[in-house]
Scaffold this active site. Structure first.
Site, PDB file in Angstrom:
ATOM      1  N   GLU A 263      30.027 -32.458  62.189  1.00 41.33           N
ATOM      2  CA  GLU A 263      30.864 -33.020  63.243  1.00 41.33           C
ATOM      3  C   GLU A 263      30.283 -33.133  64.592  1.00 41.33           C
ATOM      4  O   GLU A 263      29.427 -32.573  65.145  1.00 41.33           O
ATOM      5  CB  GLU A 263      31.667 -31.687  63.124  1.00 41.33           C
ATOM      6  CG  GLU A 263      32.975 -32.032  64.556  1.00 41.33           C
ATOM      7  CD  GLU A 263      33.936 -30.862  64.511  1.00 41.33           C
ATOM      8  OE1 GLU A 263      35.263 -30.987  64.698  1.00 41.33           O
ATOM      9  OE2 GLU A 263      33.458 -29.641  64.163  1.00 41.33           O
ATOM     10  N   LYS A 339      40.867 -35.300  61.495  1.00 44.74           N
ATOM     11  CA  LYS A 339      41.131 -33.859  61.644  1.00 44.74           C
ATOM     12  C   LYS A 339      42.526 -33.465  61.917  1.00 44.74           C
ATOM     13  O   LYS A 339      43.209 -34.123  62.677  1.00 44.74           O
ATOM     14  CB  LYS A 339      40.272 -33.324  62.573  1.00 44.74           C
ATOM     15  CG  LYS A 339      40.255 -31.793  62.647  1.00 44.74           C
ATOM     16  CD  LYS A 339      38.980 -31.230  63.811  1.00 44.74           C
ATOM     17  CE  LYS A 339      38.728 -29.846  63.652  1.00 44.74           C
ATOM     18  NZ  LYS A 339      37.816 -29.286  64.634  1.00 44.74           N
ATOM     19  N   CYS A 373      35.631 -29.219  59.831  1.00 42.59           N
ATOM     20  CA  CYS A 373      35.382 -27.988  60.614  1.00 42.59           C
ATOM     21  C   CYS A 373      36.674 -26.847  60.100  1.00 42.59           C
ATOM     22  O   CYS A 373      37.052 -26.390  59.044  1.00 42.59           O
ATOM     23  CB  CYS A 373      35.235 -28.172  62.012  1.00 42.59           C
ATOM     24  SG  CYS A 373      34.410 -26.651  62.722  1.00 42.59           S
TER      25      CYS A 373
END
Length: 509
Positions: A263, A339, A373
């Site tokens: 990321e 995300k 993440c």
């Protein structure tokens, strides 16, 4: 219990008929006894591998008889007579794409040793070796006559399935991974105990592969490479892209199918921003390079013949900032995954918003998902991806401290176990003193598997040295996932209580 057992499984020969007849007459005394000698001899001639016996000290104590059939024909309603001609020859289709289980029987004095299971396992292995679609069988329900006055055949099947009633054949079939696909009437009219009814049972060969060319065949052995990326100061975009190409080239040299970056791996470019004091403007400055990185990493995917997962980068769309990862396939196509769950820091300091779409991507090396993440800490997302037959979940992450890293790691391990898939996590290390909020990193990139006998004892396929720039490789066997989902010690996906709960994606567009 018998003592001094000496058991052996082998194929039946013509010379075994006397023993076969004795055993069949003993077990099938209520439905006509043994097949004639010429019937057994023809079975051995037509499909020798399918005629299996279990012997103890040379005496046959169990047999399993099978033929090849056309799956389309015999996965639909039929009767036993459809398998037998007027001369009691059992019809074998040498071009058939399925096995049909005719008989499995164990001598009464040898019951209790689970010998029937051995014969069934031998049949399953034969089905796999011959690349047949399934094993089919018409199953008698010999205890039904005891309950026919109080329940229909369908109610009886459900009661057996719920273990409220024990049926010597159906209970055994269900415990050996066979599924009842339908109830058949007048299957074997002379079977008074079953009152002519039978179940159509099926065991699917999860490794069945239709004949195809090498070019169109699906890879089952997949190699992934992940870059534990060192954050370092750079002087230009070209310098950082050169570093990206170096790693893609290196991973490609090892014949990998995928390479994964962390990321915000290109965050060092924030150091080139004219005004780093304004974090909102600094992250938007970084977003100005995203289109170029996407295009150049897509070209690298084609040039080096490897599927590239670009970690993640900030993306401006209609004046809204997202955190996005790209899948750059080696055929030149590109797809994105935004995300979905934004951390408090991203929302507060960078004004990033979450995306609204989630999907599994088809590749030439399996079906993959990407969760960036924080997203992996929400089990609903992994389960939704698993419901779309995901094989590998890629998780690019950035964490600054070990406790933040451990949140990602432990949640990723949970996703691998509960969704019976591989999970690859990849982060960055090193320091960026000149970039506020990205000044320190902590990472140990890893590959996790389901937790079962086919995988490492700790369910960790590979992992890096913490906080050290390096490449991590791992070979993943997609066929093991099939076996785990079908015949594993536990079956997390199959055993969900969907009668009690469900999970749905709400489309927001």
């Amino acid at each position: 219990m018998r003592e001094d057992l000496h058991l052996k499984i082998r194929n039946i020969t013509n010379q075994d008929y006397t023993q076969v007849k004795t055993l069949m007459d003993k077990v099938y005394h209520d439905i006509g006894g043994a097949w004639p000698e010429h019937t057994i001899h023809k079975l051995i001639k037509d499909f020798p591998e399918g005629q299996i016996c279990l012997e103890d000290h040379g005496e046959i104590v169990g047999i399993a008889l099978s033929v090849q059939v056309n799956y389309q024909r015999f996965s639909n309603p039929h009767t036993y007579d459809d398998l037998v001609d007027q001369k009691e020859n059992i019809l074998n289709d040498r071009l058939g794409d399925a096995m049909y289980g005719l008989d499995v029987l164990i001598a009464p004095e040898y019951r209790g040793y689970r010998l029937g299971r051995r014969l069934y396992e031998a049949r399953k292995e034969l089905c796999r070796q011959h690349n047949l679609r399934a094993i089919l069988a018409g199953g008698r329900i010999p205890s039904y006559h005891e309950h026919a006055h109080e329940m229909t055949p369908a109610e009886y099947l459900e009661a057996v399935r719920e273990r409220k009633i024990y049926d010597p054949i159906l209970t055994f079939q269900l415990s050996n991974d066979f599924q009842v696909t339908r109830l058949m009437k007048r299957y074997l009219p002379e079977d008074e105990k079953s009152q002519g009814y039978a179940t159509l049972l099926e065991w699917k060969n999860i490794f069945f592969a239709p004949e195809t060319t090498v070019i169109k065949s699906r890879k089952t052995q997949v190699r992934i490479g992940a870059i534990q990326w060192q954050m370092r100061e750079v002087e230009s975009v070209d310098e950082l892209l050169t570093q990206v190409e170096y790693f893609v080239d290196a991973v490609s040299d090892y014949k990998s199918d995928f390479v994964l970056f962390p990321e915000f791996f290109n965050a060092p470019l924030i150091g080139l921003s004219p005004d780093q004091s304004n974090q909102t403007e600094a992250i938007r400055f970084l977003a100005s390079f995203t289109e170029r990185f996407k295009n150049e990493m897509s070209q690298l995917a084609v040039s080096y013949n490897i599927n590239v997962i670009t970690g993640s980068m900030p993306l401006m769309e209609d004046d809204i900032l997202y955190n996005v990862s790209y899948l750059c396939r080696r055929d030149g196509t590109v797809e994105e995954q935004k995300k979905i769950h934004i951390t408090p820091h991203e929302r507060r300091d960078w004004i990033i918003e979450g995306g609204n779409d989630l999907k599994v991507f088809d590749t030439d090396a399996g079906r993959v998902g990407i969760l960036i993440c924080y997203d992996v800490e929400f089990p609903e997302l992994g389960r939704l991806l698993a419901s779309q037959d995901m094989d590998i979940l890629f998780v690019p992450f950035w964490t600054d401290t070990k406790n933040g890293y451990l949140r990602v790691r432990r949640c990723a391990q949970a996703r691998a176990i509960e969704n019976e898939c591989y999970v690859v996590i990849c982060g960055s290390c090193g320091n960026l003193p000149q970039v506020e909020n990205l000044d320190i990193q902590y990472a140990q990139s890893s590959v996790f598997s389901p937790s079962d006998f086919s995988y490492p004892h700790d369910a960790v396929m590979a992992e890096t040295t913490p906080n050290t720039e390096m490449i991590m490789f791992s070979d993943l066997d997609l066929d093991k996932l099939k076996l785990t989902r079908s015949e594993g010690s536990v079956n997390n996906l199959k055993d969900r209580r969907t009668d009690l709960y469900s999970l749905n994606w709400k489309h927001t567009k």
